[in-house]
Design a protein around this motif. Structure first.
Motif, short mmCIF file in Angstrom:
data_model
loop_
_atom_site.label_atom_id
_atom_site.label_comp_id
_atom_site.label_asym_id
_atom_site.label_seq_id
_atom_site.Cartn_x
_atom_site.Cartn_y
_atom_site.Cartn_z
N CYS A 88 39.13 27.15 -67.84
CA CYS A 88 39.21 28.34 -66.97
C CYS A 88 37.84 28.65 -66.36
O CYS A 88 37.75 29.03 -65.18
CB CYS A 88 39.70 29.55 -67.77
SG CYS A 88 41.37 29.40 -68.38
N THR A 89 36.78 28.50 -67.15
CA THR A 89 35.44 28.80 -66.66
C THR A 89 35.06 27.84 -65.54
O THR A 89 34.49 28.26 -64.51
CB THR A 89 34.43 28.71 -67.81
OG1 THR A 89 34.83 29.59 -68.87
CG2 THR A 89 33.04 29.12 -67.33
N ILE A 90 35.34 26.55 -65.72
CA ILE A 90 35.03 25.57 -64.66
C ILE A 90 35.80 25.88 -63.39
O ILE A 90 35.26 25.81 -62.28
CB ILE A 90 35.33 24.15 -65.16
CG1 ILE A 90 34.44 23.79 -66.37
CG2 ILE A 90 35.11 23.13 -64.05
CD1 ILE A 90 34.85 22.50 -67.06
N GLU A 91 37.08 26.24 -63.55
CA GLU A 91 37.90 26.52 -62.38
C GLU A 91 37.42 27.73 -61.60
O GLU A 91 37.46 27.75 -60.36
CB GLU A 91 39.36 26.73 -62.81
CG GLU A 91 40.04 25.46 -63.31
CD GLU A 91 41.38 25.76 -63.95
OE1 GLU A 91 41.72 26.94 -64.11
OE2 GLU A 91 42.09 24.79 -64.31
N HIS A 92 36.94 28.76 -62.31
CA HIS A 92 36.55 30.00 -61.64
C HIS A 92 35.07 30.01 -61.23
O HIS A 92 34.72 30.67 -60.23
CB HIS A 92 36.83 31.20 -62.54
CG HIS A 92 38.28 31.50 -62.71
ND1 HIS A 92 39.06 32.02 -61.71
CD2 HIS A 92 39.11 31.34 -63.78
CE1 HIS A 92 40.31 32.17 -62.13
NE2 HIS A 92 40.37 31.78 -63.38
N ALA A 93 34.21 29.34 -61.98
CA ALA A 93 32.77 29.38 -61.70
C ALA A 93 32.22 27.98 -61.41
O ALA A 93 31.12 27.64 -61.82
CB ALA A 93 32.04 30.02 -62.88
N TRP A 94 33.01 27.17 -60.70
CA TRP A 94 32.62 25.77 -60.49
C TRP A 94 31.29 25.58 -59.78
O TRP A 94 30.59 24.59 -60.06
CB TRP A 94 33.74 25.02 -59.75
CG TRP A 94 34.08 25.58 -58.39
CD1 TRP A 94 35.03 26.49 -58.11
CD2 TRP A 94 33.46 25.24 -57.15
NE1 TRP A 94 35.06 26.78 -56.77
CE2 TRP A 94 34.11 26.01 -56.15
CE3 TRP A 94 32.44 24.37 -56.78
CZ2 TRP A 94 33.75 25.94 -54.81
CZ3 TRP A 94 32.07 24.29 -55.44
CH2 TRP A 94 32.73 25.06 -54.47
N PRO A 95 30.83 26.48 -58.89
CA PRO A 95 29.51 26.23 -58.29
C PRO A 95 28.37 26.25 -59.29
O PRO A 95 27.30 25.68 -59.02
CB PRO A 95 29.38 27.38 -57.27
CG PRO A 95 30.77 27.82 -56.98
CD PRO A 95 31.49 27.66 -58.28
N ARG A 96 28.56 26.90 -60.43
CA ARG A 96 27.50 27.00 -61.44
C ARG A 96 27.59 25.89 -62.49
O ARG A 96 26.79 25.89 -63.43
CB ARG A 96 27.58 28.35 -62.14
CG ARG A 96 27.37 29.56 -61.25
CD ARG A 96 25.93 29.65 -60.78
NE ARG A 96 25.69 30.87 -60.02
CZ ARG A 96 25.27 32.01 -60.54
NH1 ARG A 96 25.07 32.10 -61.83
NH2 ARG A 96 25.06 33.05 -59.77
N MET A 97 28.53 24.99 -62.35
CA MET A 97 28.73 23.98 -63.39
C MET A 97 27.82 22.75 -63.28
O MET A 97 27.41 22.20 -64.31
CB MET A 97 30.19 23.52 -63.40
CG MET A 97 31.18 24.57 -63.91
SD MET A 97 30.86 25.06 -65.61
CE MET A 97 30.35 26.76 -65.36
N PRO A 98 27.47 22.26 -62.10
CA PRO A 98 26.64 21.04 -62.04
C PRO A 98 25.34 21.14 -62.82
O PRO A 98 24.92 20.18 -63.46
CB PRO A 98 26.38 20.88 -60.53
CG PRO A 98 27.58 21.48 -59.89
CD PRO A 98 27.94 22.65 -60.75
N CYS A 99 24.70 22.31 -62.80
CA CYS A 99 23.44 22.45 -63.54
C CYS A 99 23.66 22.45 -65.05
O CYS A 99 22.70 22.24 -65.82
CB CYS A 99 22.71 23.72 -63.11
SG CYS A 99 23.60 25.25 -63.47
N ARG A 100 24.89 22.68 -65.49
CA ARG A 100 25.21 22.68 -66.91
C ARG A 100 25.87 21.37 -67.35
O ARG A 100 26.32 21.25 -68.48
CB ARG A 100 26.13 23.86 -67.24
CG ARG A 100 25.44 25.20 -67.11
CD ARG A 100 26.39 26.37 -67.32
NE ARG A 100 25.65 27.60 -67.54
CZ ARG A 100 25.06 28.31 -66.58
NH1 ARG A 100 25.16 27.91 -65.33
NH2 ARG A 100 24.38 29.41 -66.86
N LEU A 101 25.96 20.44 -66.45
CA LEU A 101 26.67 19.19 -66.72
C LEU A 101 26.10 18.42 -67.90
O LEU A 101 26.88 17.96 -68.76
CB LEU A 101 26.66 18.31 -65.45
CG LEU A 101 27.44 17.01 -65.54
CD1 LEU A 101 28.90 17.27 -65.87
CD2 LEU A 101 27.32 16.23 -64.22
N PRO A 102 24.78 18.25 -68.05
CA PRO A 102 24.28 17.45 -69.18
C PRO A 102 24.71 17.98 -70.56
O PRO A 102 25.17 17.20 -71.40
CB PRO A 102 22.76 17.51 -69.00
CG PRO A 102 22.57 17.76 -67.53
CD PRO A 102 23.71 18.65 -67.13
#
Length: 495
Positions: A407-421
């Motif tokens: 749910c977090t990825i779906e709603h806040a996906w622009p903030r996910m690439p920096c948390r990818l590692p």
């Protein structure tokens, strides 16, 4: 008619050719059986009264009988069959077992009297000399106290037994039929919104026992209230909001966990069945919110679960009013609740509470939507910590956290690439731990966990424009475990 011992107990004279009038007999019986008389009716006396009602003709029993007389008898009989009063607070003591067993036996006898009384009232409706003109006022007088008696004994409690429950269930069905209704809900609320049911009369009787100083004296009162309330739903319940909200708050504010849960469930039913405008009037919703919010500091999993589910339905009502009033507050109520929940989740080590928190967390993420970005730092720490810990055969906490992450990825996906590692590392570690787990986790649960982790990786790949596929290429080529390779293959083949 031979009344025998009952007449002697009532102190009535019985000449050979006459029978005392029903008004006289029933009035004396009400005095004899009332709690103020200082005696408990014997089983024999109840059987004789039951036989009297059963054998009496309708004209003799009901002709000229005032509703107040019969109402007094019903109230007296209900009182003598009530559970023993609790003079002090605290759980039921073992010494109460004998008193509860005796109360259950008396309840079965009293219930039988009420059953035959209702049968006489039904029969009298069709008689020309009586009819609805006579029966109607009597029924209106006795229905509420008989209902409370039946609700006291209808389900298994310490003061009931199989016989008293059976009689109470039969009595409740007879009461609904006598009122011309099809169900208990219809009996209480009325057949239509314009028709007033019997809930107001029931609450009027319960009102005197649902005060701060009296609600604990009769151990059945809270159960009668909480069993009755769910039968009255929207749109009827809004008419009785002032009667049901204070006792619900009172019960939920108790120090005992079981009472808190009972009160919270009553509040939840009110929230679901009363219009938002009525709840917001006079700041009622805010009062309920503060009462629920204080319970979030509890350490009991069942209470926390009941409170969180209740809050999830209350928050939309509060926030609508919050936005309309444009209150100058740093955070909306949903933010306040989630902030406290995440704080508790970070330090929580008890598995029961971790499961409850993780199970309700996805609903809060969906509720906030893109605004979940306000809590991403703390939420990330919670997700990473919960993914590491196996919580038993059903893995409820991990499954809830995986759903939260999706749910977090779906709603806040622009903030996910920096948390990818960090997220990729945590998900791969969990996949490996689940695959190598030799514990008691069933295979279907393992498969569900792996599927959830795979879906999270696919979502991360989409929002990072394929970076996950690139990072997983080396892992896939060096991994020899087929189950892990299968998860990675699904990610690489996703479009």
């Amino acid at each position: 008619m031979e009344l025998g011992g009952l007449v002697r107990a009532l102190g009535l004279e019985q000449p050979p050719a006459t029978v005392p009038p029903a008004e006289q007999v029933l009035a004396r019986a009400a005095l004899l059986f009332s709690p103020g008389a200082g005696r408990v009716p014997s089983a024999g006396e109840l059987r004789e009264l039951d036989a009297l009602v059963q054998a009496a003709g309708c004209p003799w029993l009901l002709g000229g009988l005032s509703p107040a007389t019969l109402g007094g008898l019903v109230a007296a009989l209900s009182g003598c069959a009530a559970p023993p009063a609790q003079e002090q607070e605290g759980a039921e003591l073992p010494s109460q077992d004998g008193a509860y067993a005796a109360a259950a036996e008396r309840a079965a006898g009293v219930g039988s009297v009420f059953l035959h009384l209702l049968a006489k009232l039904e029969a009298a409706k069709t008689q020309e000399s009586l009819g609805v003109r006579v029966v109607g006022p009597i029924l209106r007088r006795v229905m509420a106290p008989i209902y409370i008696f039946a609700a006291t004994h209808v389900v298994e409690r310490p003061w009931t037994n199989a016989r008293s429950q059976s009689v109470a269930q039969e009595l409740l069905a007879s009461l609904v039929q006598a009122a011309g209704c099809g169900s208990v809900a219809e009996f209480l609320r009325g057949k239509s919104e314009d028709e007033e049911g019997r809930f107001a009369a029931v609450m009027e009787l319960l009102k005197q026992e649902l005060t701060k100083d009296t609600w604990k004296r009769n151990p059945a009162t809270k159960f009668v209230f909480s069993w009755t309330l769910p039968h009255v739903s929207r749109p009827w319940l809004s008419h009785y909001l002032e009667r049901v909200l204070p006792p619900s708050l009172l019960i939920s504010d108790d120090y005992r966990e079981e009472n808190k849960i009972l009160g919270v469930r009553c509040l939840h039913h009110i929230i679901l069945n009363v219009p938002a405008a009525d709840l917001c009037q006079f700041n009622r919703a805010q009062v309920v919110y503060h009462a629920l919010y204080n319970h979030l500091y509890s350490r009991e999993a069942p209470l926390i679960q009941a409170v969180l589910l209740c809050l999830l339905d209350l928050l939309p009502i509060l926030e609508r009013a919050w936005w309309q009033q444009k209150q100058a507050r740093p955070a909306a109520p949903c933010d306040e609740v989630l902030q406290l929940v995440l704080t508790h989740m970070e330090a929580e080590h008890r598995l029961a509470l971790r499961r409850v928190y993780a199970g309700t967390l996805p609903a809060f993420v969906r509720r906030l939507g893109i605004l979940i970005v306000r809590h991403l730092k703390r939420l990330e720490r919670v997700i990473l910590g919960y993914l590491e810990v196996c919580d038993g055969p059903k893995e409820e906490a991990r499954l809830g956290i995986l759903e939260t992450l999706q749910c977090t990825i779906e709603h806040a996906w622009p903030r996910m690439p920096c948390r990818l590692p960090v997220l990729l590392k945590a998900l791969l570690k969990m996949i490996w731990d689940v695959h190598t787990d030799q514990g008691s986790t069933p295979e279907p649960v393992k498969a569900t966990l792996l599927q959830g982790a795979t879906e999270c990786l696919i979502l991360l790949d989409r929002c990072s424009e394929g970076q996950v596929k690139v990072l997983l290429e080396g892992v896939y080529s060096s991994c020899e475990e087929n189950r892990v390779r299968e998860c990675i293959r699904k990610v690489q083949e996703s479009t």
